[in-house]
Design a protein around this motif. Structure first.
Motif: not given
Length: 244
Positions: A185-198, A200-208, A210-214
Motif C-alpha cells: 500500500r502506498g506509492e513506490f518509485p520506478d525501478h525499485s524492489v519492494i518486499a515485506g508486510v507492510p 517497503k523498498v529494499v532495493r532501488r536503481y540509480d541511473p549513475k 546502477g542497482w544499489l545493494p539491498p
C-alpha cells in the motif's frame, strides 16, 4: 451400489479416457477470446487476448478493458462492481494493458479504478483491489461498515510475485518488482524492489550507480552516518563506492 463398483475395470478405463479427452477439449475451446460471445461482453478484449478455462468469477465486463495479446490464466477472477447487472457509469473500472500475463488463481476486483500498464506479469494467486471496508465506528462490525475506495495504478513492466496483495491506494511506478507474499500500500518509485508486510523498498536503481545493494534491515546509527558523511566530505570515499 455405487457407479464405480458396478462398472468393471475396462469400463472405468474407457470412462476415464473419455472424461480426460472432453476436459482437454474444453480447456482448448472454452477459453474466452475476442471472437467468443463471452469475450464480446467486455468493454474491450484485445486482439490475441484470452482468458483461460476454467475461469474464476467474471462480471461487470462492460467496465473491464483487456489489452491486445494479454493472457489471463485459469481460475482468475475479474470483476467490476459489487454484483452483476449494476450500471457503473461511462468510464472503465478495470483496465489491463497490452502483453500482460496474469497468473492462475489471481483476483482483480475493482470498484473505482484499477489501471494496470503494459507488459505486467504476475505470479499465481495475486490479489489486487481498490476497495476495503472501513473500521472507523468501533460499535459496528467491520464487515458491515461502508467500504472505502482508493484508485490503484500499476506501472508498465512490473512483476508481482506469487501471493502478493495490492491494497487500495497503491501506486507502483514502472518496472517495479514486488516480492512474493508482500502486502503493498502506498506509492513506490520506478525501478525499485519492494518486499515485506507492510511492503517497503529494499532495493532501488540509480541511473549513475546502477542497482544499489539491498538496504540494511537495521537503520544506521547517527555516529555511523556521521562517519560516512565525513569520509565523503574528506574525499576518502565516494557515494557510489559506499553504495557498492
Amino acid at each position: 451400489m455405487s457407479l464405480k463398483s458396478s462398472v468393471g475395470g475396462a469400463g472405468r478405463r474407457v470412462i476415464a479416457v473419455v472424461v480426460h479427452r472432453v476436459w482437454e477439449w474444453l480447456r482448448t475451446h472454452a477459453e474466452i477470446s475476442p471472437s467468443t460471445p463471452a469475450g464480446r461482453r467486455f468493454a474491450y478484449l484485445g486482439e490475441g487476448a484470452c482468458i483461460g478455462f476454467p475461469t474464476g468469477a467474471i462480471y461487470g465486463e462492460p467496465w473491464i478493458r483487456v489489452g491486445d495479446h494479454t493472457l489471463i490464466g485459469v481460475h482468475v477472477t475479474l470483476s467490476a462492481g459489487f454484483v452483476p447487472g449494476l450500471d457503473l457509469g461511462p468510464d472503465p473500472i478495470v483496465t489491463i494493458g497490452k502483453a500482460c500475463s496474469i497468473g492462475r488463481g489471481s483476483h482483480i476486483v475493482g470498484h473505482k479504478s484499477i489501471e494496470i500498464g503494459d507488459d505486467v506479469f504476475t505470479g499465481p494467486y495475486v490479489y489486487i483491489t481498490d476497495q476495503n471496508h472501513g473500521y472507523t465506528d468501533p460499535d459496528v462490525p467491520v464487515g458491515r461498515q461502508w467500504p472505502v475506495n482508493d484508485a490503484v495504478t500499476i506501472g508498465s513492466g512490473c512483476w508481482l510475485g506469487a501471493g502478493a496483495i495490492i491494497l487500495p491506494g497503491t501506486r507502483l511506478g514502472r518496472n517495479v518488482v514486488v516480492a512474493g507474499g508482500a502486502v503493498v500500500r502506498g506509492e513506490f518509485p520506478d525501478h525499485s524492489v519492494i518486499a515485506g508486510v507492510p511492503a517497503k523498498v529494499v532495493r532501488r536503481y540509480d541511473p549513475k550507480a546502477g542497482w544499489l545493494p539491498p538496504l540494511p534491515e537495521v537503520p544506521l546509527d547517527d555516529e555511523t552516518l556521521a562517519q560516512i558523511a565525513k569520509m565523503i566530505d574528506d574525499g576518502t570515499a565516494k557515494p557510489d563506492e559506499m553504495a557498492g
